[in-house]
Design a protein around this motif. Structure first.
Motif, PDB file in Angstrom:
ATOM      1  N   GLY A 135       0.841  -1.196   0.000  1.00 37.04           N
ATOM      2  CA  GLY A 135       0.000   0.000   0.000  1.00 37.04           C
ATOM      3  C   GLY A 135       0.872   1.240   0.000  1.00 37.04           C
ATOM      4  N   ARG A 136       0.223   2.401  -0.113  1.00 39.21           N
ATOM      5  CA  ARG A 136       1.031   3.636  -0.120  1.00 39.21           C
ATOM      6  C   ARG A 136       0.213   4.827   0.332  1.00 39.21           C
ATOM      7  NH1 ARG A 136      -2.193   6.508  -3.094  1.00 39.21           N
ATOM      8  NH2 ARG A 136      -2.375   6.153  -5.320  1.00 39.21           N
ATOM      9  N   PHE A 137       0.933   5.836   0.813  1.00 36.60           N
ATOM     10  CA  PHE A 137       0.346   7.152   1.086  1.00 36.60           C
ATOM     11  C   PHE A 137       1.101   8.106   0.171  1.00 36.60           C
ATOM     12  CE2 PHE A 137       0.754  11.095   3.817  1.00 36.60           C
ATOM     13  CZ  PHE A 137      -0.502  11.577   3.490  1.00 36.60           C
ATOM     14  N   ALA A 138       0.353   8.928  -0.569  1.00 33.96           N
ATOM     15  CA  ALA A 138       0.985   9.718  -1.632  1.00 33.96           C
ATOM     16  C   ALA A 138       0.667  11.207  -1.502  1.00 33.96           C
ATOM     17  CB  ALA A 138       0.511   9.183  -2.990  1.00 33.96           C
ATOM     18  N   PRO A 139       1.250  11.869  -0.508  1.00 35.41           N
ATOM     19  CA  PRO A 139       0.923  13.290  -0.321  1.00 35.41           C
ATOM     20  C   PRO A 139       1.527  14.196  -1.395  1.00 35.41           C
ATOM     21  CG  PRO A 139       2.680  12.650   1.186  1.00 35.41           C
ATOM     22  CD  PRO A 139       2.249  11.396   0.464  1.00 35.41           C
ATOM     23  N   SER A 140       0.806  15.260  -1.715  1.00 32.71           N
ATOM     24  CA  SER A 140       1.347  16.303  -2.585  1.00 32.71           C
ATOM     25  C   SER A 140       1.979  17.352  -1.669  1.00 32.71           C
ATOM     26  CB  SER A 140       0.226  16.963  -3.397  1.00 32.71           C
ATOM     27  OG  SER A 140      -0.433  15.984  -4.157  1.00 32.71           O
ATOM     28  N   PRO A 141       3.232  17.689  -1.899  1.00 31.77           N
ATOM     29  CA  PRO A 141       3.897  18.617  -0.972  1.00 31.77           C
ATOM     30  C   PRO A 141       3.548  20.079  -1.255  1.00 31.77           C
ATOM     31  CG  PRO A 141       5.459  17.826  -2.591  1.00 31.77           C
ATOM     32  CD  PRO A 141       4.151  17.185  -2.925  1.00 31.77           C
ATOM     33  N   ILE A 197       6.146  10.892  -2.547  1.00 24.96           N
ATOM     34  CA  ILE A 197       5.970  12.345  -2.580  1.00 24.96           C
ATOM     35  C   ILE A 197       5.542  12.737  -3.993  1.00 24.96           C
ATOM     36  CG2 ILE A 197       7.146  14.561  -2.320  1.00 24.96           C
ATOM     37  CD1 ILE A 197       6.795  13.043   0.337  1.00 24.96           C
ATOM     38  N   GLU A 198       4.325  13.250  -4.101  1.00 23.01           N
ATOM     39  CA  GLU A 198       3.771  13.572  -5.421  1.00 23.01           C
ATOM     40  C   GLU A 198       4.106  15.017  -5.792  1.00 23.01           C
ATOM     41  OE1 GLU A 198      -0.199  11.866  -6.042  1.00 23.01           O
ATOM     42  OE2 GLU A 198       1.007  10.071  -6.411  1.00 23.01           O
ATOM     43  N   ASP A 199       5.373  15.214  -6.128  1.00 24.83           N
ATOM     44  CA  ASP A 199       5.852  16.560  -6.460  1.00 24.83           C
ATOM     45  C   ASP A 199       5.985  16.734  -7.971  1.00 24.83           C
ATOM     46  OD1 ASP A 199       7.926  14.765  -6.651  1.00 24.83           O
ATOM     47  OD2 ASP A 199       9.440  16.084  -5.784  1.00 24.83           O
ATOM     48  N   ALA A 217       0.713  14.948 -16.076  1.00 23.43           N
ATOM     49  CA  ALA A 217      -0.537  15.018 -15.315  1.00 23.43           C
ATOM     50  C   ALA A 217      -0.528  13.964 -14.213  1.00 23.43           C
ATOM     51  CB  ALA A 217      -1.720  14.782 -16.251  1.00 23.43           C
ATOM     52  N   TYR A 218      -1.195  14.295 -13.119  1.00 30.19           N
ATOM     53  CA  TYR A 218      -1.331  13.378 -11.974  1.00 30.19           C
ATOM     54  C   TYR A 218      -1.811  11.999 -12.418  1.00 30.19           C
ATOM     55  CZ  TYR A 218      -4.239  11.120  -8.445  1.00 30.19           C
ATOM     56  OH  TYR A 218      -4.852  10.187  -7.650  1.00 30.19           O
ATOM     57  N   GLN A 219      -2.812  11.936 -13.316  1.00 32.95           N
ATOM     58  CA  GLN A 219      -3.414  10.646 -13.692  1.00 32.95           C
ATOM     59  C   GLN A 219      -2.378   9.686 -14.260  1.00 32.95           C
ATOM     60  OE1 GLN A 219      -6.358  10.306 -12.669  1.00 32.95           O
ATOM     61  NE2 GLN A 219      -7.317  12.324 -12.695  1.00 32.95           N
ATOM     62  N   ALA A 259       1.056   9.931 -13.877  1.00 33.36           N
ATOM     63  CA  ALA A 259       2.116   9.680 -12.899  1.00 33.36           C
ATOM     64  C   ALA A 259       1.664   8.656 -11.856  1.00 33.36           C
ATOM     65  CB  ALA A 259       2.524  10.988 -12.229  1.00 33.36           C
ATOM     66  N   VAL A 260       0.433   8.803 -11.376  1.00 36.60           N
ATOM     67  CA  VAL A 260      -0.032   7.926 -10.296  1.00 36.60           C
ATOM     68  C   VAL A 260      -0.135   6.477 -10.784  1.00 36.60           C
ATOM     69  CG1 VAL A 260      -2.547   8.130 -10.581  1.00 36.60           C
ATOM     70  CG2 VAL A 260      -1.612   7.939  -8.321  1.00 36.60           C
ATOM     71  N   VAL A 261      -0.578   6.293 -12.010  1.00 35.21           N
ATOM     72  CA  VAL A 261      -0.726   4.937 -12.553  1.00 35.21           C
ATOM     73  C   VAL A 261       0.645   4.296 -12.771  1.00 35.21           C
ATOM     74  CG1 VAL A 261      -1.433   3.679 -14.645  1.00 35.21           C
ATOM     75  CG2 VAL A 261      -3.011   5.265 -13.534  1.00 35.21           C
ATOM     76  N   VAL A 275      -5.454   3.154  -0.793  1.00 32.32           N
ATOM     77  CA  VAL A 275      -6.366   3.694   0.229  1.00 32.32           C
ATOM     78  C   VAL A 275      -6.118   5.194   0.253  1.00 32.32           C
ATOM     79  CG1 VAL A 275      -6.950   3.701   2.681  1.00 32.32           C
ATOM     80  CG2 VAL A 275      -6.288   1.556   1.577  1.00 32.32           C
ATOM     81  N   ARG A 276      -7.156   5.994  -0.006  1.00 34.22           N
ATOM     82  CA  ARG A 276      -6.964   7.444  -0.117  1.00 34.22           C
ATOM     83  C   ARG A 276      -8.308   8.141   0.071  1.00 34.22           C
ATOM     84  NH1 ARG A 276      -5.751   7.250  -6.678  1.00 34.22           N
ATOM     85  NH2 ARG A 276      -7.817   6.484  -7.259  1.00 34.22           N
ATOM     86  N   GLY A 277      -8.328   9.459  -0.057  1.00 33.28           N
ATOM     87  CA  GLY A 277      -9.541  10.230   0.196  1.00 33.28           C
ATOM     88  C   GLY A 277     -10.562  10.110  -0.939  1.00 33.28           C
ATOM     89  N   ASP A 304     -12.206  12.210  -2.437  1.00 30.60           N
ATOM     90  CA  ASP A 304     -12.146  13.225  -3.495  1.00 30.60           C
ATOM     91  C   ASP A 304     -11.500  12.625  -4.754  1.00 30.60           C
ATOM     92  OD1 ASP A 304      -9.915  13.210  -1.629  1.00 30.60           O
ATOM     93  OD2 ASP A 304      -9.015  14.741  -2.904  1.00 30.60           O
ATOM     94  N   LEU A 305     -10.804  11.492  -4.602  1.00 32.47           N
ATOM     95  CA  LEU A 305     -10.143  10.883  -5.761  1.00 32.47           C
ATOM     96  C   LEU A 305     -10.952   9.750  -6.386  1.00 32.47           C
ATOM     97  CD1 LEU A 305      -6.606  11.181  -4.256  1.00 32.47           C
ATOM     98  CD2 LEU A 305      -7.403  12.303  -6.328  1.00 32.47           C
ATOM     99  N   LEU A 306     -12.165   9.514  -5.845  1.00 30.25           N
ATOM    100  CA  LEU A 306     -13.059   8.508  -6.443  1.00 30.25           C
ATOM    101  C   LEU A 306     -13.277   8.810  -7.922  1.00 30.25           C
ATOM    102  CD1 LEU A 306     -16.151   7.876  -4.159  1.00 30.25           C
ATOM    103  CD2 LEU A 306     -14.651   6.155  -5.164  1.00 30.25           C
TER     104      LEU A 306
HETATM  105  N1  GLU Z   1      -1.288  13.322  -4.210  1.00 35.13           N
HETATM  106  C1  GLU Z   1      -2.701  13.140  -4.074  1.00 35.13           C
HETATM  107  C2  GLU Z   1      -3.226  14.054  -2.993  1.00 35.13           C
HETATM  108  O1  GLU Z   1      -2.461  14.484  -2.140  1.00 35.13           O
HETATM  109  C3  GLU Z   1      -3.078  11.720  -3.688  1.00 35.13           C
HETATM  110  C4  GLU Z   1      -2.974  10.821  -4.830  1.00 35.13           C
HETATM  111  C5  GLU Z   1      -3.381   9.389  -4.575  1.00 35.13           C
HETATM  112  O2  GLU Z   1      -3.434   8.946  -3.407  1.00 35.13           O
HETATM  113  O3  GLU Z   1      -3.629   8.702  -5.540  1.00 35.13           O
HETATM  114  O4  GLU Z   1      -4.384  14.359  -3.005  1.00 35.13           O
END
Ligand code: GLU
Length: 294
Positions: free
Chosen positions: A9-15, A45-47, A184-186, A188-190, A202-204, A206-208
């Motif tokens: 799993g991962r946590f992917a914060p945007s700084p 780190i989603e920079d 784009a985020y889409q 990079a994340v994939v 597992v994430r918020g 808002d990304l559904l």
């Molecule tokens: N970097 C995104 C954010 O902070 C999360 C991306 C993800 O978990 O897929 O909202």
């Protein structure tokens, strides 16, 4: 998935600022899910979004996570170091005929949507440059979405239940490489989730709305689709998603247990009578495992 068998799993914060309560909730949920499955938990780190990245924020977030007892099991991944991987995936999609250049400005897209008078036309890209640039210089690069039934994506979310999105009418051909040259985020994340072997996202919530796009990209790139769980977003008093822009303040790193207990409550875990971080995580993991464990 059996316990421990390859869960990643991962946590992917945007700084874009310090960790706030909303991002703590996502971090805690993904951490507990990994622990409940005896899996591996990574921080990325989603920079990739250069203009939104705030200097020093990533180190600040990593330090806060450490203070809150959440350690990445492997060296954190930085998107800014992975440009080559995004370029390779982009080239693969380009040679397979999925990608086209788009010369539209935001303004032009908004105008053509306003003129279309279509019920769903509020969000979806109208396909202006699908079949050529009409003499305009290329700006962004877009991913062609399927038409008709092939555009309908359904997936099972472990928290939110069955989700369906029609990529053609609700999203349209979406951007892979932006007009400012940023990935784009889409995309990079994939690429990152695939390269890191992520099995569970597992994430918020808002990304559904982004998940169908990501599943579509995974199929086109021939990489596995992870299992998804989207936790309810934290809102401010005006019902807006908590973010730096909507008034989120940095967490008080002097009181990690208080903030973690509040985050656990947001995840509908019973308030934990924890005297230490160790006791908190033990109890919270057990409770999470009862609901979402293997
Ligand atoms: N970097 C995104 C954010 O902070 C999360 C991306 C993800 O978990 O897929 O909202």
């Amino acid at each position: 998935m059996t316990a421990g068998q390859g869960y990643r799993g991962r946590f992917a914060p945007s700084p874009t600022g310090p960790l706030h309560f909303g991002s703590l909730v996502s971090a805690l949920a993904s951490f507990l899910d990994a622990r409940a499955h005896r899996g591996t938990w990574l921080v990325r780190i989603e920079d990739v979004d250069g203009p939104r990245t705030v200097a020093g924020a990533a180190d600040d977030i990593l330090e806060t996570l450490r203070r809150f007892g959440m350690h990445s099991d492997e060296k954190p991944v930085w998107q800014s170091e992975r440009e080559d991987a995004y370029q390779r995936a982009f080239n693969q999609l380009l040679s397979a005929g999925f990608v086209f250049p788009c010369g539209c400005t935001r303004r032009e897209i908004a105008d053509s949507l306003a003129h279309a008078h279509l019920r769903h036309a509020t969000l979806a890209y109208p396909g202006t440059c699908r079949d050529g640039l009409h003499g305009k210089p290329p700006r962004a690069w877009r991913m062609r979405v399927p038409d008709g039934d092939a555009a309908i994506f359904t997936f099972e979310d472990r928290w939110q239940g069955t989700q369906t999105q029609d990529l053609a009418t609700e999203v349209g051909d979406f951007v892979l490489k932006r007009a400012d040259g940023e990935w784009a985020y889409q995309l990079a994340v994939v690429v990152d989730d695939a390269d890191c072997g992520i099995t569970h996202v597992v994430r918020g919530a808002d990304l559904l709305d982004s998940t169908a796009r990501q599943i579509y990209l995974q199929r086109c790139l021939d990489v596995p689709t992870p299992v998804y769980l989207h936790v309810p977003v934290v809102e401010n008093d005006h019902g807006e998603k908590l973010s730096k822009q909507t008034g989120a303040t940095a967490l008080d790193t002097a009181k990690p247990l208080a903030a973690l207990t509040q985050a656990a409550r947001h995840l509908s875990l019973e308030p934990l009578s924890a005297g230490s971080l160790e006791a908190f995580f033990l109890d919270a993991t057990t409770q999470w495992a009862r609901r979402f464990g293997p």
